[in-house]
Enzyme design. Sequence first.
Site, PDB file in Angstrom:
ATOM      1  N   ASP A 133     -33.087  12.533  91.170  1.00  0.00           N
ATOM      2  CA  ASP A 133     -32.297  11.357  90.853  1.00  0.00           C
ATOM      3  C   ASP A 133     -30.842  11.686  91.200  1.00  0.00           C
ATOM      4  O   ASP A 133     -30.485  12.824  91.526  1.00  0.00           O
ATOM      5  CB  ASP A 133     -32.461  10.930  89.391  1.00  0.00           C
ATOM      6  CG  ASP A 133     -32.097   9.450  89.210  1.00  0.00           C
ATOM      7  OD1 ASP A 133     -31.475   8.867  90.120  1.00  0.00           O
ATOM      8  OD2 ASP A 133     -32.428   8.876  88.160  1.00  0.00           O
TER       9      ASP A 133
HETATM   10  C1  BGC Z   1     -30.933   5.906  88.984  1.00  0.00           C
HETATM   11  C2  BGC Z   1     -32.144   5.751  89.885  1.00  0.00           C
HETATM   12  C3  BGC Z   1     -31.729   5.209  91.217  1.00  0.00           C
HETATM   13  C4  BGC Z   1     -30.668   6.118  91.829  1.00  0.00           C
HETATM   14  C5  BGC Z   1     -30.208   5.716  93.203  1.00  0.00           C
HETATM   15  C6  BGC Z   1     -29.782   6.610  89.672  1.00  0.00           C
HETATM   16  O1  BGC Z   1     -28.639   6.545  88.925  1.00  0.00           O
HETATM   17  O2  BGC Z   1     -31.316   6.604  87.822  1.00  0.00           O
HETATM   18  O3  BGC Z   1     -33.102   4.934  89.273  1.00  0.00           O
HETATM   19  O4  BGC Z   1     -32.836   5.091  92.063  1.00  0.00           O
HETATM   20  O5  BGC Z   1     -29.549   6.118  90.963  1.00  0.00           O
HETATM   21  O6  BGC Z   1     -29.432   4.602  93.179  1.00  0.00           O
END
Ligand code: BGC
Length: 732
Positions: free
Chosen positions: A261
């Site tokens: 993530d």
């Molecule tokens: C979130 C994810 C997301 C990623 C990319 C993160 O902050 O937890 O769910 O896919 O950002 O944008």
Amino acid sequence: MNTIELKELLHSMSMQEKIGQLVQLSGDFFGTDEVSTGPAAKLGIEDWVSTHAGSVLNVMGAKKVLDIQKRHMEKSRIPLLFMADIVYGYKTVYPMPLALACGWDPDMVETCFRYTAKEAVPDGAHVTFAPMVDVSRDARWGRGMESPGEDPYINGLFAKAAVKGFQGKQDESEPWMAACVKHFAGYGAVEAGREYNTVDMSRWRMTQEYLPPYKAAIEAGAKMVMTSFNTIEGIPATANQWLMKDILRDTWGFDGVLITDYAAIQELIAHGVAQDDKEAAYLAMEAGVDIDMKTPCYANELIPLMEEGKLSQEKIDEAVFRILSLKNDLGLFEDPYKGISEEKAKEEANASTHRDYARYAATQSMVLLKNNQVLPLKKETKIALIGPYADSKDLTGLWAVYGDKSKVVTLKTAFEEVFEHVQTEIGCDYLEDTSTLGDFGMIMNINSGVQGTKEENLKKAIELAKWADVVVFALGEHVLQSGESGSRTDLTLPENQVEFMKQILPYTKKSVVLLFNGHPLVVTNWIDEVDAVMECWYPGSEGPHAIVDILVGNVNPSGRLTVSLPYTVGQCPIYYAAFNTGRPMATSIHSGRFVSRYLDCPNEPLFGFGYGLSYHTCSYGNIELSTNTFTKDERILAKIKIENTSDVKGEEVVQLYLRDIAASVVRPVKELKDFKKVELNPHETKEIVFEIKPEMCAFMNQRLETVIEPGEFEVYIGPNATTLNKAIFRYK
Ligand code: BGC
């Protein structure tokens, strides 16, 4: 390319080319001004990294993507992957995932996501960071809106349907994008519902309640997995070898790409398991993480780690190969621009098939919570439409980052199309104080459109209420009160809205509340004062048309909750599939004080799992079992007659729950095992037949083995999880 050619490519790559594949960068490295979805930071990486980078985060738009890919291909022989958060629709936005799940229809979920791919692929998407299938049992957590809800079985069905929808047949017949299931694992169980907080639970619980939905996505062929931000057993997921190696790769056999993530590798330092970027990179690599999203750890540290002999060439090659394989599956080596076309993207964006389906899906996802003989409404009813969502386009929620907001229908428009006498007054804003909400990069211009002073607005609203036969209040959370970093400790409607409504209610003849929100809300402080309430969630681009379809009775609501709505936030976490405890409130051998309960509130939620009203009424007969005992290779047929006891055609969601009375470990008081959505004509009776299979009685014993133990089971069949309609059988 075939595998041999792909391997040849891998072996011909320089170390910089290889490391580049393991790095995901945001648009600013490619000359776009995209606002990202996480905290911005200067990465401090050398130029070769962006030259050889493997993938791009959240840059969409055919023109932009073609341009970046073209410039990239002038310097590199390996095309970029474009990955983005396309969570519940692209230009056309469908209801938020929790709402979609409340439709209890996996085929519908699949269709929404197939249409999503049709819009997103020509506009540049190769991978979507969806589905999110974290089991979410704590209403305080803001991200419950992205999740199908509290139940492992429902979440598993949703996961499978979503993967099938996004990835399609993976041939030339239709556009498809790779699905990245997230957030692996257990992110929905953050302590106290606070965003990014610790998760800790037994492996036993994790394996049987929290992991199954991710597993379902992988069994359906999801090509990617994203690690979660939280810890499990004291080890952040991104460095957790039990999760990433033992479970994901070795037990489930996942051979796709594993991405972190946002910035999760570098966050291993803040977690306190890595001293610095180098150790963080090492730990993530050891856990088998292939792509570093938005940190300099892999870019700067993998080569030194190899030079020091801490990291093998083989490990890097394995990770690179998985990424090359995904690019190959997507056909990018043959054509780096495959499927991307400005013209096609324009044609598909908001195509009428997608819009019509978004409207249909929204009608299925709304849950009627209360109806004191006021709904449906006649078209000639005089209606006052009042509240911050009355003329708002903020109906797509936090994660519809590419949604075409200009094309969102407003309630005012939809009401005026159908009702003969409508007057609208926004009256008050979503929130009085938005100072604690912070920014969420790609979600901007949230605006109820309210103008004028509080006193003037209230006066006008009261006048409308006096004029109207029915006042429809359109209330809800501010969009930024849910979603990522949207945890709350108070789940009531914003105080200014409740106060505003309560000042108007004395002047209403009948009142209906439409709710727009991401969190499961606490409605106890006002629900007794209104005649009807419909949970509309964030219903997407066509939400208001769907609402009117239901309000006038063109559609009979059939949505059922897949998450519990608590009486009060103090009950959280709250879910129906709980254990009985040694002192269950209703049936304990003890009485009075010493049972498992609260002194000041019921144990049950105000509206529980599976609950929802319709315009028809339905009665459930007794359960008849084909036999009361069965063994390994047998089945039991469970039959029940249901009767539509009204003059209205409708759909029932007939739900089957099991309870294992005594086992070697405790078992939930009820577990959903199957359901059927059944259409009933007025006064029609249907016999519904479920098949109870031995595997439905399976669970995990203390040694984490899946077993079925002989003994007695209760089977419940009814309209929601509180049903007491049961029969008993024995597994021998
Ligand atoms: C979130 C994810 C997301 C990623 C990319 C993160 O902050 O937890 O769910 O896919 O950002 O944008």
